[in-house]
Design a protein around this motif. Sequence first.
Motif, PDB file in Angstrom:
ATOM      1  N   THR A 491      19.893  -4.072   8.440  1.00 46.55           N
ATOM      2  CA  THR A 491      18.865  -4.816   9.168  1.00 46.55           C
ATOM      3  C   THR A 491      17.543  -4.734   8.413  1.00 46.55           C
ATOM      4  O   THR A 491      17.484  -4.219   7.292  1.00 46.55           O
ATOM      5  N   ALA A 492      16.470  -5.251   9.024  1.00 41.56           N
ATOM      6  CA  ALA A 492      15.117  -5.236   8.452  1.00 41.56           C
ATOM      7  C   ALA A 492      15.110  -5.754   7.013  1.00 41.56           C
ATOM      8  O   ALA A 492      15.643  -6.824   6.740  1.00 41.56           O
ATOM      9  N   LEU A 493      14.519  -4.989   6.062  1.00 41.94           N
ATOM     10  CA  LEU A 493      14.347  -5.515   4.705  1.00 41.94           C
ATOM     11  C   LEU A 493      15.667  -5.762   3.991  1.00 41.94           C
ATOM     12  O   LEU A 493      15.703  -6.448   2.974  1.00 41.94           O
ATOM     13  N   SER A 494      16.763  -5.205   4.506  1.00 40.37           N
ATOM     14  CA  SER A 494      18.068  -5.439   3.886  1.00 40.37           C
ATOM     15  C   SER A 494      18.427  -6.916   3.885  1.00 40.37           C
ATOM     16  O   SER A 494      19.155  -7.393   3.018  1.00 40.37           O
ATOM     17  N   THR A 495      17.919  -7.651   4.873  1.00 41.45           N
ATOM     18  CA  THR A 495      18.210  -9.083   4.954  1.00 41.45           C
ATOM     19  C   THR A 495      16.961  -9.949   4.785  1.00 41.45           C
ATOM     20  O   THR A 495      17.075 -11.119   4.458  1.00 41.45           O
ATOM     21  N   ARG A 504       6.942  -6.364  -3.600  1.00 37.70           N
ATOM     22  CA  ARG A 504       6.498  -5.233  -4.401  1.00 37.70           C
ATOM     23  C   ARG A 504       7.686  -4.453  -4.952  1.00 37.70           C
ATOM     24  O   ARG A 504       8.822  -4.654  -4.556  1.00 37.70           O
ATOM     25  N   GLY A 505       7.372  -3.522  -5.857  1.00 36.52           N
ATOM     26  CA  GLY A 505       8.424  -2.781  -6.531  1.00 36.52           C
ATOM     27  C   GLY A 505       9.171  -1.802  -5.650  1.00 36.52           C
ATOM     28  O   GLY A 505      10.307  -1.465  -5.935  1.00 36.52           O
ATOM     29  N   GLN A 506       8.559  -1.303  -4.572  1.00 37.68           N
ATOM     30  CA  GLN A 506       9.194  -0.283  -3.737  1.00 37.68           C
ATOM     31  C   GLN A 506       9.623  -0.892  -2.404  1.00 37.68           C
ATOM     32  O   GLN A 506       8.837  -1.516  -1.710  1.00 37.68           O
ATOM     33  N   LEU A 507      10.903  -0.697  -2.071  1.00 32.71           N
ATOM     34  CA  LEU A 507      11.450  -1.285  -0.842  1.00 32.71           C
ATOM     35  C   LEU A 507      12.219  -0.239  -0.054  1.00 32.71           C
ATOM     36  O   LEU A 507      12.903   0.604  -0.622  1.00 32.71           O
ATOM     37  N   VAL A 508      12.102  -0.320   1.253  1.00 31.00           N
ATOM     38  CA  VAL A 508      12.846   0.564   2.144  1.00 31.00           C
ATOM     39  C   VAL A 508      13.830  -0.282   2.941  1.00 31.00           C
ATOM     40  O   VAL A 508      13.446  -1.007   3.852  1.00 31.00           O
ATOM     41  N   TYR A 509      15.096  -0.224   2.552  1.00 33.77           N
ATOM     42  CA  TYR A 509      16.135  -0.933   3.293  1.00 33.77           C
ATOM     43  C   TYR A 509      16.552  -0.088   4.501  1.00 33.77           C
ATOM     44  O   TYR A 509      16.489   1.136   4.459  1.00 33.77           O
ATOM     45  N   THR A 510      16.975  -0.742   5.564  1.00 34.48           N
ATOM     46  CA  THR A 510      17.356  -0.026   6.780  1.00 34.48           C
ATOM     47  C   THR A 510      18.831  -0.210   7.071  1.00 34.48           C
ATOM     48  O   THR A 510      19.356  -1.325   7.009  1.00 34.48           O
ATOM     49  N   LEU A 511      19.501   0.899   7.372  1.00 34.30           N
ATOM     50  CA  LEU A 511      20.922   0.884   7.697  1.00 34.30           C
ATOM     51  C   LEU A 511      21.127   1.669   8.995  1.00 34.30           C
ATOM     52  O   LEU A 511      20.861   2.864   9.056  1.00 34.30           O
ATOM     53  N   HIS A 512      21.560   0.975  10.051  1.00 31.74           N
ATOM     54  CA  HIS A 512      21.810   1.628  11.335  1.00 31.74           C
ATOM     55  C   HIS A 512      23.246   2.134  11.403  1.00 31.74           C
ATOM     56  O   HIS A 512      24.170   1.478  10.908  1.00 31.74           O
ATOM     57  N   THR A 513      23.428   3.285  12.028  1.00 28.12           N
ATOM     58  CA  THR A 513      24.770   3.802  12.270  1.00 28.12           C
ATOM     59  C   THR A 513      24.775   4.508  13.626  1.00 28.12           C
ATOM     60  O   THR A 513      23.748   4.598  14.296  1.00 28.12           O
ATOM     61  N   LYS A 548       5.221   7.363  -2.654  1.00 31.62           N
ATOM     62  CA  LYS A 548       4.194   7.759  -3.614  1.00 31.62           C
ATOM     63  C   LYS A 548       4.797   8.259  -4.925  1.00 31.62           C
ATOM     64  O   LYS A 548       4.093   8.416  -5.924  1.00 31.62           O
ATOM     65  N   MET A 549       6.098   8.517  -4.910  1.00 31.19           N
ATOM     66  CA  MET A 549       6.741   9.038  -6.126  1.00 31.19           C
ATOM     67  C   MET A 549       7.054   7.869  -7.065  1.00 31.19           C
ATOM     68  O   MET A 549       7.714   6.905  -6.671  1.00 31.19           O
ATOM     69  N   PRO A 550       6.586   7.921  -8.316  1.00 34.06           N
ATOM     70  CA  PRO A 550       6.693   6.764  -9.211  1.00 34.06           C
ATOM     71  C   PRO A 550       8.112   6.406  -9.618  1.00 34.06           C
ATOM     72  O   PRO A 550       8.386   5.269  -9.975  1.00 34.06           O
ATOM     73  N   ASN A 551       9.030   7.363  -9.591  1.00 33.59           N
ATOM     74  CA  ASN A 551      10.381   7.087 -10.066  1.00 33.59           C
ATOM     75  C   ASN A 551      11.325   6.651  -8.949  1.00 33.59           C
ATOM     76  O   ASN A 551      12.525   6.517  -9.160  1.00 33.59           O
ATOM     77  N   ILE A 552      10.800   6.430  -7.758  1.00 29.71           N
ATOM     78  CA  ILE A 552      11.635   5.984  -6.640  1.00 29.71           C
ATOM     79  C   ILE A 552      11.202   4.582  -6.233  1.00 29.71           C
ATOM     80  O   ILE A 552      10.054   4.372  -5.830  1.00 29.71           O
ATOM     81  N   ASP A 553      12.077   3.609  -6.374  1.00 31.97           N
ATOM     82  CA  ASP A 553      11.713   2.245  -6.009  1.00 31.97           C
ATOM     83  C   ASP A 553      12.699   1.583  -5.060  1.00 31.97           C
ATOM     84  O   ASP A 553      12.463   0.467  -4.607  1.00 31.97           O
ATOM     85  N   ARG A 554      13.822   2.230  -4.749  1.00 30.65           N
ATOM     86  CA  ARG A 554      14.798   1.675  -3.807  1.00 30.65           C
ATOM     87  C   ARG A 554      15.239   2.784  -2.860  1.00 30.65           C
ATOM     88  O   ARG A 554      15.819   3.774  -3.292  1.00 30.65           O
ATOM     89  N   ILE A 555      14.929   2.618  -1.583  1.00 32.47           N
ATOM     90  CA  ILE A 555      15.259   3.624  -0.572  1.00 32.47           C
ATOM     91  C   ILE A 555      16.128   2.978   0.500  1.00 32.47           C
ATOM     92  O   ILE A 555      15.858   1.848   0.922  1.00 32.47           O
ATOM     93  N   LEU A 590       3.723  -2.762   4.514  1.00 28.94           N
ATOM     94  CA  LEU A 590       3.493  -4.177   4.806  1.00 28.94           C
ATOM     95  C   LEU A 590       2.376  -4.231   5.843  1.00 28.94           C
ATOM     96  O   LEU A 590       2.077  -3.247   6.504  1.00 28.94           O
ATOM     97  N   ASP A 591       1.783  -5.406   6.031  1.00 30.00           N
ATOM     98  CA  ASP A 591       0.764  -5.544   7.057  1.00 30.00           C
ATOM     99  C   ASP A 591       1.078  -6.752   7.931  1.00 30.00           C
ATOM    100  O   ASP A 591       2.009  -7.513   7.666  1.00 30.00           O
ATOM    101  N   ASP A 592       0.267  -6.945   8.980  1.00 30.41           N
ATOM    102  CA  ASP A 592       0.519  -8.025   9.929  1.00 30.41           C
ATOM    103  C   ASP A 592       0.414  -9.402   9.280  1.00 30.41           C
ATOM    104  O   ASP A 592       1.119 -10.327   9.670  1.00 30.41           O
ATOM    105  N   MET A 593      -0.471  -9.531   8.290  1.00 30.94           N
ATOM    106  CA  MET A 593      -0.584 -10.825   7.621  1.00 30.94           C
ATOM    107  C   MET A 593       0.721 -11.186   6.923  1.00 30.94           C
ATOM    108  O   MET A 593       1.202 -12.321   6.996  1.00 30.94           O
ATOM    109  N   GLU A 594       1.325 -10.189   6.279  1.00 32.07           N
ATOM    110  CA  GLU A 594       2.579 -10.445   5.581  1.00 32.07           C
ATOM    111  C   GLU A 594       3.708 -10.722   6.576  1.00 32.07           C
ATOM    112  O   GLU A 594       4.569 -11.568   6.352  1.00 32.07           O
TER     113      GLU A 594
END
Length: 636
Positions: A491-495, A504-513, A548-555, A590-594
């Motif tokens: 869900t969320a950014l996953s779709t 942006r370069g860093q994304l947080v995908y969401t997976l419900h279980t 904030k960690m530079p080497n992490i861009d996909r969560i 992200l913000d409300d404008m986005e």
Amino acid sequence: MDTIHVDITPDKSLIQKLGFVGYRTEQAIAELLDNSIDAGISNAKERIDVHLDFKEREITIKDDGRGMDKTDLTHAMTVARGNKTAGKLGQFGIGMKSACSALGKEFTITTSKINSDKEYHIQYDENAWLSDESQDWRNFVITEKTLSKENDWHGTIINISELKIRLYPNQVSNFKENFGIRYSPYLETNQVSIHINTVHCKPIKPDIVENSRTKIKLSLPISGEITGYVALLKKRSISGHYGINLFRNKRLITAFEKFGFTAHPENAKIVGELHLDHVPVNINKTQFIMGPEYEEAENLFRASKEFKVIYHLSKSKSKTISSVKSVFDYFNQDSSPKYLDRNVRSTISKELLDSTEPFEIKLGDDIIKISLQSLENSPLYVINKQNSETNIIINKNDESFRFVKNPLFLIGMIASEVSLYEQSPNFEKLLHKRNNDMKKFLKEWSEKPKKLESRVQTSKVPHIQHYKLADELVAIHEFLEENYPYKFQFTALSTLTPYLHNLRGQLVYTLHTQPARGEYLVDMLSEFDKAFTIVSEPDSKSLYMLLKMPNIDRIIAIREYAVIKGPTIAMPEKAFVDLVVDVHTHNTPLDDMELRRMLQTMRMYGLVDYDELRRCGNFVKKSSHIEQLLKDIDYD
């Protein structure tokens, strides 16, 4: 009947609203680059410079093209006044205004036409334009300046400030790659050079298998043609960077499109480039219009013999495991040990067994002929010996193959037993009994209830135009469908990632279980794909630290839900509600404008129903934010 004449001059907010068309940052800049390329001088190499000023938060695009005079600049600022002919990159008369407005609240344009001593300048300030009643469409200000011979120049400079989007350093490398793909036809032929903060963009071509590039030239039933090529990548892409780059008039419209096939790990070697000059695109040139022209082109390409050959080669070359023959060769001492994957997808396993042709090996003075066949009511394998020739028939439909993660482990057992049989033929009776006992055992025990609760299989999301799971998650989704026994839902950014205004370069995908399954899922995914950082139930502080960690861009953030209804991929309304919750609860960047821009774009594509959106919002604590977003959008 009386005739009444009314004034329908567009509202002054139209320029601002043009910025809400759902551009990502690189798409908006590409819109301005299109205009620069259209303004190129014949038989002269054009230079375009893009400067991202991280300190002042400004973007500047400068070219040395033919420039504009007063009439050209007036037309450029007139909404929907397109003065470009068909075949040009920009021809709708909307792109420049919408792109500048999407990027910032203020922009200036300075231009001078070739062989002219006049320089023209305009300045747009969104706040002043909307608040000053003395400014309107009929008295927009253009300033004129006469140039000396020493200061004479030609071209156009666009400067955008008071940015609505974020700038970050690795955008330079991201844009270099994006524009290297997007404008490769122009860069390859030296029609243009593009520089981003002094970094030179080079044409980017995929690393393909030698001799796999196949030319595409398909004639359309009525008129025109589709041209390009299709090929195989040397290495399967696990990040979604495979598919067909679709161009119109030499300009990339969509990259890595799964055109004529579905997104799947088995297809992850297919790449290519197609030019669909006859297919219409939307006004901001970010998508082809999915009308009859697009469908006709896709069907024609899918049915072509050139594509069919590459499609089947991709599947046959997608295996990462050895051959059946190489295992027998090992036991015959003809080959050294080779690495075997512990886990192999069932589709690839079946393909391996189905595609293995009969072959021969030699043990001592005897010739062993081995074949894989589909047998009914037969053991795992049978041995037929006639004189000095031995035939081994392996039953590829045997239940045993369903209980191993790599079929070659079972083939290895068979190969070792065939070697023993050749040394001691009396061993055959024991093998026959063992195979029959194993068949009975697997049949009876596989019918018993599993200890783990089985996940009720739910249908996947039906095909929804403009809505899909993020490409880099397709392999993970397929892995979970096959190996994870509990319910889950992306869900969320996953779709919704494709609808971000500023990707942006860093994304947080969401997976419900389901509850108490999160840690189990973390362990599974951590072993499956090292490209992602997998976390269970992260709070806002831990997410902030990770981002904030530079080497992490996909969560991938795994969250445990009491009830998961519906398919494995959330419908658009639920996905958007979950994203709003993430933004306001877990400090997602992200913000409300986005969010507002995203919702407007989804609405434009017909992806969301407001009543359904409200219904989904009623189940979460942040429903007030949903209502506020809906109120902020102009329903007209």
